[in-house]
Design an enzyme around this catalytic site. Sequence first.
Site, PDB file in Angstrom:
ATOM      1  N   HIS A 253       0.887  -1.090  -0.136  1.00 22.21           N
ATOM      2  CA  HIS A 253       0.218  -0.113  -0.082  1.00 22.21           C
ATOM      3  C   HIS A 253       0.918   1.233   0.090  1.00 22.21           C
ATOM      4  O   HIS A 253       2.189   1.147   0.032  1.00 22.21           O
ATOM      5  CB  HIS A 253      -1.012   0.042   1.178  1.00 22.21           C
ATOM      6  CG  HIS A 253      -0.170  -0.008   2.707  1.00 22.21           C
ATOM      7  ND1 HIS A 253       0.496   0.921   3.104  1.00 22.21           N
ATOM      8  CD2 HIS A 253      -0.272  -1.188   3.293  1.00 22.21           C
ATOM      9  CE1 HIS A 253       1.145   0.312   4.212  1.00 22.21           C
ATOM     10  NE2 HIS A 253       0.792  -0.896   4.514  1.00 22.21           N
TER      11      HIS A 253
ATOM     12  N   CYS B 219       4.382  -4.776   6.465  1.00 23.46           N
ATOM     13  CA  CYS B 219       3.733  -4.632   5.104  1.00 23.46           C
ATOM     14  C   CYS B 219       4.830  -4.108   4.272  1.00 23.46           C
ATOM     15  O   CYS B 219       6.041  -3.894   4.503  1.00 23.46           O
ATOM     16  CB  CYS B 219       2.627  -3.545   5.239  1.00 23.46           C
ATOM     17  SG  CYS B 219       1.091  -4.255   5.773  1.00 23.46           S
TER      18      CYS B 219
END
Length: 347
Positions: free
Chosen positions: A223, A236
């Site tokens: 992301h 992440c």
Amino acid sequence: MKNIFVKKSFLYACLCAVFLVSCKKEIDKISDTFKDTVSSSEVQEAEKDSIKKDSVPVVKKESIPPAMQENGFYNAFVLPKDKKMRDSIYAEYSKKYSVEERTAILALNRLDSKSKWNADTLVVPAKIDTTLMAYSPFPMQLDVLSGVKKFVIFSYPIQAFAVYSNGSLVKWGPTSMGKKAAQTTRGLTFANWKKKLAISTVSTEWKLPYNFNIHNIGGIGWHEYTLPGYPASHSCLRLLRKDAQWLYSYADTWILNPGGATTKAKGTAVMVFGDYKWGGRKPWRKLLDDPNANNISVEELTKLLEPEVPKMLKEQSNREKVVDSIKTAKAMATPIQNEKPVESPSN
């Protein structure tokens, strides 16, 4: 009378001797002073020459104007610590390079515009390619992936990702992966679900634009988020906004069975590999010494991916069948539009 003369002569001789000794000491003192003066002068001249030829004056780093140190394909743009000087230098930097060029330079240093102040040295290519493709550390072609339509790979050692379509490199860019205490899971996985704006399960204050999950249970995905120039995430895969948007549209999601409890088909294949040298020199800084320092060879990636390709192809084939069956089912369920009714023959 004779004795008196002898005594006077002796006294005179003593006075002369004292005078001569005193004179000698004074002469020696003057001589030594002269020698010291000459020696000191010679040393000063020698020091001046030494400073001119061999050494650099000791000056506080903040007062040294930053400069572009040119040494080939990549140059070093050195930045001062003093904030006023940094502001001034960045003003000139902004005049020299366009927005697109500045974005490319920061990307090479694994930085976004918010984190540009984190660097004391920027690695700058002699010729700016805003697509970054001219500086790709990934091979342009991987024959081992020739049958794989879509593939995304993340390299921990150089904090970068790449996208391959049928073995051809179509995109690469910077990332910030899991920090040392929360490292991103390595190995082959597949893209799951996506959401344009997700909220982190770690903190509700963390907004994650263009989130694409790749480990559903672990909550790991790629992301858009801050790129500070080193691995900093909670597992992440952080990306620049433009890269997150691009991958959001490019990659395929999973397909779930009715009810959503099980997976009918998996999404795009994703690989995370390698180890970061924690505490070592940032990999992209090595480009100043060797423009190929970050390159990953065809042989290395082939060895890594070859055992996983059969699984990728199997899941790819299954997905195509599932997609085709869904399209067929939808087509059969759609009533035929604008069909004219058959008229009965008139009597």
